[in-house]
Design an enzyme around this catalytic site. Structure first.
Site, short mmCIF file in Angstrom:
data_model
loop_
_atom_site.label_atom_id
_atom_site.label_comp_id
_atom_site.label_asym_id
_atom_site.label_seq_id
_atom_site.Cartn_x
_atom_site.Cartn_y
_atom_site.Cartn_z
N GLU A 114 4.75 10.36 -4.14
CA GLU A 114 4.13 9.02 -4.16
C GLU A 114 4.33 8.38 -5.53
O GLU A 114 4.64 7.19 -5.64
CB GLU A 114 2.62 9.12 -3.88
CG GLU A 114 2.24 9.52 -2.48
CD GLU A 114 0.72 9.55 -2.29
OE1 GLU A 114 0.02 8.68 -2.81
OE2 GLU A 114 0.24 10.47 -1.61
N ASN B 130 0.84 -1.19 0.00
CA ASN B 130 0.00 0.00 0.00
C ASN B 130 0.88 1.24 0.00
O ASN B 130 2.01 1.20 0.48
CB ASN B 130 -0.86 0.00 1.27
CG ASN B 130 -1.78 1.21 1.36
OD1 ASN B 130 -2.43 1.59 0.37
ND2 ASN B 130 -1.85 1.83 2.52
N HIS C 276 0.86 5.19 1.41
CA HIS C 276 0.16 6.04 2.38
C HIS C 276 0.82 7.42 2.41
O HIS C 276 2.05 7.51 2.42
CB HIS C 276 0.23 5.39 3.77
CG HIS C 276 -0.50 6.17 4.81
ND1 HIS C 276 -1.87 6.10 4.95
CD2 HIS C 276 -0.06 7.06 5.73
CE1 HIS C 276 -2.24 6.92 5.93
NE2 HIS C 276 -1.17 7.51 6.41
C1 GRF Z 1 -2.99 8.82 -2.37
O1 GRF Z 1 -2.65 9.98 -1.66
C2 GRF Z 1 -2.62 7.59 -1.59
O2 GRF Z 1 -1.48 7.74 -0.81
C3 GRF Z 1 -3.82 7.44 -0.68
O3 GRF Z 1 -4.92 7.80 -1.48
C4 GRF Z 1 -4.51 8.68 -2.51
C5 GRF Z 1 -4.91 8.04 -3.80
O4 GRF Z 1 -4.69 8.89 -4.90
N1 GRF Z 1 -3.86 6.10 -0.13
P1 GRF Z 1 -4.82 8.29 -6.38
O5 GRF Z 1 -6.19 7.62 -6.46
O6 GRF Z 1 -3.70 7.34 -6.59
O7 GRF Z 1 -4.75 9.50 -7.27
#
Ligand code: GRF
Length: 202
Positions: free
Chosen positions: A181, A114, A116
Site C-alpha cells: 500500500e 482511497n 483499500h
Molecule cells: C490500510 O490498510 C488501508 O488500506 C485501510 O486502512 C488501513 C489504514 O492504515 N483503508 P494506516 O492508518 O494508513 O496505517
C-alpha cells in the site's frame, strides 16, 4: 494537473502509516508537484494527527456528528468547509473509516481517492484481509480507486498483487499488504500529479 502544485488533503481515522509515507515522499520529492494542505481526522485521538503535526502540517479533528460510520449533515458541512478553505485539489482517504456520500462527494466530485487492502472488486468493506483468508484466496493485494457513492466500488486506478502464503494470519497478511500500500499510494498520486492519471469528467 501539469505545472500546478496539487494540494492534497489527507483524511484519516487512526494510525496514519499511509499518510506518513505520502508526507515523506512529498518531502523527498518522490511525488513531485504535490503538497499536503491539510490532515483531517474523525477521531480525536488518532495517532495520525500527532504525526502530521510533527511534520508541521495543519492537522485537525473535525466532529463528524453522532453516527459511527457516516456523517450527519452538519458534520459533513464542517468537513466540506475545512477542505474548501484549505483549497484542496485532491482528497486522499488513508484509513478513513467513514462512508463518503452525497454533499462531500459532490463538492469534490471525481477528486477523492482511497486505498483499500484487497484486489477490488474482491473483498470490499471491513476486514478485507480476514475476508481473503476466509475465502482461501491464493492472492490478495491492494487497490487505489476513485470514490463514488458505493462501498469501495469507484473506478480502479492502481493495484498491486500480494500472494497469500501458507500459514498466513490476518496480521501477517495485513503487514505484507501494507508494505505494498505504501508503495502503491504514492505511485498513483505521482501519476495524478504528472497527468498520467486524469480526474474523471465532472
Ligand atoms: C490500510 O490498510 C488501508 O488500506 C485501510 O486502512 C488501513 C489504514 O492504515 N483503508 P494506516 O492508518 O494508513 O496505517
Amino acid at each position: 494537473m501539469k505545472n500546478k502544485i496539487l494540494r492534497i488533503a489527507l483524511m484519516v481515522s487512526g494510525r496514519g502509516s499511509n499518510m506518513q509515507v505520502i508526507i515523506e515522499n512529498i518531502k523527498k520529492k518522490k511525488i513531485p508537484g504535490a503538497e499536503v494542505c491539510l490532515v483531517v481526522s474523525d477521531q480525536i485521538r488518532a495517532e495520525a494527527l500527532i504525526t502530521a503535526k510533527e511534520y508541521g502540517i495543519s492537522a485537525q479533528y473535525i466532529d463528524p456528528g453522532p453516527f459511527k460510520t457516516k456523517f450527519d449533515e452538519a458534520g459533513e458541512n464542517r468537513y466540506i468547509r475545512a477542505l474548501q478553505d484549505a483549497r484542496t485539489d485532491l482528497i486522499c482517504l488513508a484509513g478513513f473509516m467513514r462512508m463518503i456520500k452525497s454533499r462531500l462527494l459532490a463538492a469534490f466530485k471525481g477528486r477523492i481517492i482511497n486505498i483499500h487492502p484487497s484486489l477490488l472488486p474482491a473483498f470490499p468493506g471491513l476486514h478485507a484481509q480476514r475476508q481473503a483468508l476466509s475465502a482461501q484466496a491464493g492472492c490478495s493485494g491492494c487497490t487505489v480507486h476513485f470514490i463514488d457513492a458505493g462501498m469501495d466500488t469507484g473506478k480502479i486506478i492502481g493495484q498491486t498483487r500480494v500472494p497469500v502464503l501458507p500459514g498466513d494470519t490476518e496480521s501477517s497478511l495485513s503487514k505484507r499488504i501494507l508494505e505494498q500500500e505504501h508503495i502503491l499510494y504514492s505511485r498513483v498520486i505521482a501519476q495524478i500529479c504528472s497527468g498520467e492519471i486524469t480526474f474523471p469528467e465532472k
